[in-house]
Design a protein around this motif. Sequence first.
Motif, short mmCIF file in Angstrom:
data_model
loop_
_atom_site.label_atom_id
_atom_site.label_comp_id
_atom_site.label_asym_id
_atom_site.label_seq_id
_atom_site.Cartn_x
_atom_site.Cartn_y
_atom_site.Cartn_z
N SER A 1 5.46 8.88 1.35
CA SER A 1 5.97 10.25 1.33
C SER A 1 6.00 10.75 2.78
N ILE A 2 7.16 11.23 3.21
CA ILE A 2 7.27 11.84 4.54
C ILE A 2 7.49 13.34 4.34
N ASP A 3 6.57 14.13 4.88
CA ASP A 3 6.63 15.59 4.64
C ASP A 3 6.15 16.32 5.88
N THR A 4 6.90 16.15 6.98
CA THR A 4 6.47 16.78 8.25
C THR A 4 7.37 17.94 8.66
N ASN B 1 0.82 -1.21 0.00
CA ASN B 1 0.00 0.00 0.00
C ASN B 1 0.86 1.26 0.00
N THR B 2 0.22 2.41 0.16
CA THR B 2 0.93 3.70 0.09
C THR B 2 0.59 4.54 1.33
N ALA B 3 1.41 5.54 1.60
CA ALA B 3 1.15 6.38 2.77
C ALA B 3 1.76 7.75 2.58
N GLU B 4 1.16 8.74 3.23
CA GLU B 4 1.85 10.02 3.40
C GLU B 4 1.79 10.40 4.89
N LEU B 5 2.95 10.74 5.42
CA LEU B 5 3.04 11.27 6.78
C LEU B 5 3.29 12.77 6.64
N GLY B 6 2.32 13.59 7.03
CA GLY B 6 2.39 15.03 6.80
C GLY B 6 1.58 15.36 5.57
N VAL B 7 0.28 15.49 5.74
CA VAL B 7 -0.65 15.59 4.61
C VAL B 7 -1.10 17.04 4.37
N VAL C 1 11.41 11.88 1.11
CA VAL C 1 11.40 12.79 2.27
C VAL C 1 11.53 14.21 1.72
N HIS C 2 10.46 14.96 1.87
CA HIS C 2 10.44 16.30 1.30
C HIS C 2 11.26 17.27 2.16
N ASP C 3 11.75 18.35 1.55
CA ASP C 3 12.50 19.43 2.22
C ASP C 3 13.93 19.06 2.61
N PHE C 4 14.45 18.02 1.99
CA PHE C 4 15.82 17.61 2.31
C PHE C 4 16.83 18.71 2.02
#
Length: 226
Positions: free
Chosen positions: A158-161, A65-71, A186-189
């Motif tokens: 996707s991790i975007d917290t 499955n899929t996930a986003e942490l920080g929606v 991981v966004h904002d790296f």
Amino acid sequence: MIKLISKGINFLLGHQLRKKNIFLGNSLINLKRERKIDNNYLDYVRLSALELISYEINRKGLRGNTAELGVYKGKFARYINQYFPDRLLYLFDTFEGFDRRDIDRDIQMQFSAGKQDFSDTSVEGVLKIMPSPEKCVLVKGFFPESAKEIDDDFVFVSIDTDLYDPIYHGLNFFYPKLVDGGYLFVHDFNNDGYRGVRRAVEQFCEELQINFFPLPDSCGSAVIMK
Ligand SMILES: C[S@@+](CC[C@H](N)C(=O)[O-])C[C@H]1O[C@@H](n2cnc3c(N)ncnc32)[C@H](O)[C@@H]1O
């Protein structure tokens, strides 16, 4: 003559855009299959990378499955939902903005001031913009506490917290659950406004002796593949 005028317009327009750090170029012009890119989403690199990755995952028939942490409002999550219409999409967020504990930690470590306000969102609003809302699993609350009951395999996460703690915990939570061939963004790296992101990724990858790929999207994402 027309060719010359068009060249001149391109030059002048390109010059103006370059002054704003916007670069235009042909992308994947030799790819014959049809792309499914939404021209309304401003970060072409981020969205395009997701679309290509979804193609590879689906082509290989990977299960998971899929996930986003920080929606937040679901602006990026809706495309995960669109590109993986047959898979569950777990949506992890407080839906009330940053938690004080994470902000204090970022301030203490001098990573960021944690000042952005992401509280103007709602579960209902996020679900409304999802193309396949029936596939969404809302996990509202403070991560990682909110994830205690979740046990699944993932093909894309996707991790975007923005802040160090939830990113480091997110990597520890999701990486072991990522299937072989799965991807983690991981966004904002490469965002100097949130220096904890890079720190969390580098620390995690060093501890596990794994590698990441830096993506040149608008805030810089790190991509980890298993
Ligand atoms: C930059 S926004 C996400 C943007 C979204 N991915 C997009 O592309 O539009 C960061 C989000 O992370 C959430 N967040 C940060 N720390 C969290 C934590 N410990 N638990 C749950 N959610 C968290 C915030 O509530 C906020 O909505």
